[in-house]
Design an enzyme around this catalytic site. Sequence first.
Site, PDB file in Angstrom:
ATOM      1  CG  ASN A  13      -1.744   1.249   1.364  1.00 17.71           C
ATOM      2  OD1 ASN A  13      -1.914   1.996   0.405  1.00 17.71           O
ATOM      3  ND2 ASN A  13      -2.266   1.490   2.553  1.00 17.71           N
ATOM      4  CD1 TRP A  14       3.333   0.906  -3.020  1.00 16.88           C
ATOM      5  CD2 TRP A  14       3.672   2.275  -4.746  1.00 16.88           C
ATOM      6  NE1 TRP A  14       4.078   0.233  -3.936  1.00 16.88           N
ATOM      7  CE2 TRP A  14       4.293   1.046  -5.012  1.00 16.88           C
ATOM      8  CE3 TRP A  14       3.735   3.287  -5.698  1.00 16.88           C
ATOM      9  CZ2 TRP A  14       4.997   0.799  -6.195  1.00 16.88           C
ATOM     10  CZ3 TRP A  14       4.429   3.052  -6.886  1.00 16.88           C
ATOM     11  CH2 TRP A  14       5.066   1.822  -7.130  1.00 16.88           C
ATOM     12  CE  LYS A  15      -0.024   3.302   4.786  1.00 18.02           C
ATOM     13  NZ  LYS A  15       0.117   3.465   6.245  1.00 18.02           N
ATOM     14  CG  HIS A  98      -5.771   1.848   5.058  1.00 18.29           C
ATOM     15  ND1 HIS A  98      -5.307   2.805   5.929  1.00 18.29           N
ATOM     16  CD2 HIS A  98      -4.766   0.951   4.919  1.00 18.29           C
ATOM     17  CE1 HIS A  98      -4.076   2.502   6.293  1.00 18.29           C
ATOM     18  NE2 HIS A  98      -3.724   1.377   5.707  1.00 18.29           N
ATOM     19  CD  GLU A 100      -2.861   5.612   6.578  1.00 17.17           C
ATOM     20  OE1 GLU A 100      -1.839   5.253   7.176  1.00 17.17           O
ATOM     21  OE2 GLU A 100      -2.949   5.680   5.332  1.00 17.17           O
ATOM     22  CD  GLU A 170      -4.160  -2.062   7.342  1.00 14.26           C
ATOM     23  OE1 GLU A 170      -3.132  -2.133   6.686  1.00 14.26           O
ATOM     24  OE2 GLU A 170      -4.896  -1.073   7.349  1.00 14.26           O
ATOM     25  N   GLY A 176       2.019   2.635  10.951  1.00 15.71           N
ATOM     26  CA  GLY A 176       2.882   3.801  10.835  1.00 15.71           C
ATOM     27  C   GLY A 176       3.502   4.239  12.147  1.00 15.71           C
ATOM     28  CB  SER A 216       4.358  -1.788  11.752  1.00 18.52           C
ATOM     29  OG  SER A 216       3.864  -0.465  11.841  1.00 18.52           O
ATOM     30  N   GLY A 237       2.805  -1.273   4.323  1.00 20.53           N
ATOM     31  CA  GLY A 237       2.863   0.174   4.126  1.00 20.53           C
ATOM     32  C   GLY A 237       4.259   0.640   3.788  1.00 20.53           C
ATOM     33  N   GLY A 238       4.973   1.213   4.769  1.00 18.43           N
ATOM     34  CA  GLY A 238       6.271   1.821   4.520  1.00 18.43           C
ATOM     35  C   GLY A 238       7.267   0.924   3.825  1.00 18.43           C
TER      36      GLY A 238
END
Length: 256
Positions: A13-15, A98, A100, A170, A176, A216, A237-238
């Site tokens: 997930n590149w966000k 998601h 976010e 999640e 994050g 994470s 994510g990251g």
Amino acid sequence: MNKALRKAVIAGNWKMNKTRPEAKELVEAIKPLVAGAGCEVVACVPFTNLETVLEAVKGSNVKVGAENCHFEKSGAFTGEISADMLAEMGVEYVIIGHSERRQYFGETDETVNKRTRAALAAGLKVILCVGEMLADRENGITDELVAMQTKIALKGVTAEELKNVIIAYEPVWAIGTGKTATAEQANEVCAVIRATLAKLYGKEAADATTIQYGGSMNAKNAAELVAQPDVDGGLIGGASLKAPDFAAIVEAATKG
């Protein structure tokens, strides 16, 4: 993971990251590193990068997903993108619900359900996100909350449509933040989700559903997480923005 029963999936997930040239560079770096993957590999990218990445992954085993879609087919919804628009482009997956989106943009369990059904109707595969806040975990209501989110999100979704749904657990407190649920904690909640699916659709359908962990997960902890029986991959994510790290997670899922 239990690959005999269900597919293992690692999805990035590149966000809100990467311009088109940067997206092309990243996916070109990822492709050779995951070419021999023993799991499904997905890159979920910003809307502006979809065309670029779709072109770049041609001939590879990397699938492409979007990060959201609207629940209406068309209309006066400025700034939104419909599931049909994504499907027409050749997008295969879409992330729905998601944390976010729920936290910052007013998504509710009900709108998550509407988006899920719209995406499935358009022929997309859904990565459906559920998970608790830190206060929910501290209050001991994680299981009830995640089961409720799962039930509401899948309202009206048939057993046949469920075959095109991946659920991503999640924990919001682990997204994050660098905090990660222990492998045992992740597996416990994924097992609760699977038990919820069994009540809704029967054990066979539940056993066939891929359930990812998405709080994470990184190159260091991926092997331990995917070794759990009810963790069938990850929504990353990251670490998905660094080709070597993402490839290491895919490798862990391949070996698991």
